[in-house]
Design a protein around this motif. Sequence first.
Motif, PDB file in Angstrom:
ATOM      1  N   ALA A 134      41.380  34.024  38.572  1.00 18.66           N
ATOM      2  CA  ALA A 134      40.806  33.345  37.490  1.00 18.66           C
ATOM      3  C   ALA A 134      38.789  32.541  37.754  1.00 18.66           C
ATOM      4  O   ALA A 134      38.837  32.357  38.629  1.00 18.66           O
ATOM      5  CB  ALA A 134      41.523  31.961  37.002  1.00 18.66           C
ATOM      6  N   ASP A 135      38.501  32.757  36.399  1.00 19.03           N
ATOM      7  CA  ASP A 135      37.228  32.016  36.675  1.00 19.03           C
ATOM      8  C   ASP A 135      37.777  31.167  36.690  1.00 19.03           C
ATOM      9  O   ASP A 135      38.328  29.988  35.634  1.00 19.03           O
ATOM     10  CB  ASP A 135      36.362  32.363  34.989  1.00 19.03           C
ATOM     11  N   PRO A 136      37.148  28.729  36.903  1.00 22.13           N
ATOM     12  CA  PRO A 136      37.083  27.988  37.143  1.00 22.13           C
ATOM     13  C   PRO A 136      37.003  27.458  35.291  1.00 22.13           C
ATOM     14  O   PRO A 136      38.422  26.415  35.176  1.00 22.13           O
ATOM     15  CB  PRO A 136      36.172  27.278  37.744  1.00 22.13           C
ATOM     16  N   GLY A 195      49.965  34.643  35.144  1.00 20.96           N
ATOM     17  CA  GLY A 195      51.548  35.352  34.516  1.00 20.96           C
ATOM     18  C   GLY A 195      51.837  35.524  36.041  1.00 20.96           C
ATOM     19  O   GLY A 195      52.709  35.826  36.358  1.00 20.96           O
ATOM     20  N   ARG A 196      51.117  34.961  36.837  1.00 19.43           N
ATOM     21  CA  ARG A 196      51.511  35.410  38.741  1.00 19.43           C
ATOM     22  C   ARG A 196      52.967  34.047  38.600  1.00 19.43           C
ATOM     23  O   ARG A 196      54.039  35.106  39.626  1.00 19.43           O
ATOM     24  CB  ARG A 196      50.618  34.739  39.566  1.00 19.43           C
ATOM     25  N   LYS A 210      45.848  39.765  44.123  1.00 20.30           N
ATOM     26  CA  LYS A 210      45.306  40.489  42.591  1.00 20.30           C
ATOM     27  C   LYS A 210      45.959  41.340  42.731  1.00 20.30           C
ATOM     28  O   LYS A 210      46.932  41.651  41.699  1.00 20.30           O
ATOM     29  CB  LYS A 210      43.228  41.090  42.423  1.00 20.30           C
ATOM     30  N   SER A 211      46.815  42.287  43.601  1.00 23.92           N
ATOM     31  CA  SER A 211      47.969  43.329  42.585  1.00 23.92           C
ATOM     32  C   SER A 211      49.237  42.534  42.955  1.00 23.92           C
ATOM     33  O   SER A 211      49.905  42.609  41.509  1.00 23.92           O
ATOM     34  CB  SER A 211      48.280  44.230  44.039  1.00 23.92           C
ATOM     35  N   LYS A 212      49.261  41.199  42.609  1.00 20.77           N
ATOM     36  CA  LYS A 212      49.825  40.019  42.726  1.00 20.77           C
ATOM     37  C   LYS A 212      50.222  38.615  41.091  1.00 20.77           C
ATOM     38  O   LYS A 212      50.939  38.939  41.008  1.00 20.77           O
ATOM     39  CB  LYS A 212      50.531  38.918  43.509  1.00 20.77           C
ATOM     40  N   VAL A 213      49.250  39.606  40.514  1.00 19.15           N
ATOM     41  CA  VAL A 213      48.190  38.726  39.354  1.00 19.15           C
ATOM     42  C   VAL A 213      48.382  39.470  38.336  1.00 19.15           C
ATOM     43  O   VAL A 213      48.018  40.734  38.250  1.00 19.15           O
ATOM     44  CB  VAL A 213      47.588  37.806  39.036  1.00 19.15           C
TER      45      VAL A 213
END
Length: 263
Positions: A228-230, A258-259, A219-222
């Motif tokens: 995301a929710d599908p 935005g990753r 999560k820290s990379k995003v």
Amino acid sequence: MAVEIDLTGKTALVCGASRGIGAQTAIAMAEAGAQVILVARSEDGLKGTLQKMPNSEKHQCLSLDITKTSEIAGSVKSAAANCEAPVSILLCNSGGPKAGPLSEADTDQLATGFQAHVLANQALLEAVLPGMKSLEYGRIITVLSTSVKIPIPNLGVSNVIRGAVANWAKTLSMELASSGITVNNVLPGYTETERLDVLVEAAAGRMGKTEEEIVALWKSKVPAGRFADPSETAAAITFLASPLAGYINGVNLPVDGGRTGSL
Ligand SMILES: NC(=O)c1ccc[n+]([C@@H]2O[C@H](COP(=O)([O-])OP(=O)(O)OC[C@H]3O[C@@H](n4cnc5c(N)ncnc54)[C@H](OP(=O)(O)O)[C@@H]3O)[C@@H](O)[C@H]2O)c1
């Protein structure tokens, strides 16, 4: 043109519809008015998705292993024969190849990946292309990975196969545009499905961390700070399937918060 996703009168063949991104896409397309043929191996999974779709009696489940490419044409054609219109929307989507370094993969793993993705997609295309051409409307969408833009460490076979499918789609986008058919790739980032659970578990084992630590690290990379929710991926796919997206063709669309660190 009204800015509303409207798939009324369109038939969609949605692969991988028993769970995850494919299931959410089947639901979203049904909500937009499409008649949907749901494809996956698990009959129970398909029925579970069907129960969440509006007008569930209108749609049908097709239990099919898409790695058995010789069975695709017959199964798809007989399912489509019961629909109001030929299939004009095809979602090419199934499970991702097993994780691991490419240098440790064997040739069978690459052949299996090619069979399950490139050859299966080609067989699906053969089954639906004449109908799309007759309608002069087609939307072919693949669900790949951001590895199409930047290879992901430890997903060696996946990186290779996704690249092959991306090139399959790009080539078709150029060949089929004059028939009113677009071909685009959706590239999910971390998305909360069973596939992600498997990848988190594998990474935790490999890196000697807990699953919670892996989730926090990823999560820290995003930039969005979350997975995301599908249904968010499904919304992008459903838009690409609609008439609104008629001039979007041959693109790789990350849905990744935005990753991906490339243009
Ligand atoms: N979730 C993520 O974070 C993420 C990120 C990047 C890329 N992706 C990729 O996006 C795609 C969809 O992801 P997801 O998370 O929704 O995956 P998922 O939860 O694993 O769902 C995969 C779907 O494909 C079906 N499927 C698998 N093998 C099949 C076969 N041989 N024949 C027919 N259907 C088959 C499965 O149904 P049955 O088992 O019932 O057949 C299931 O409905 C995958 O390729 C995945 O690798 C996912």
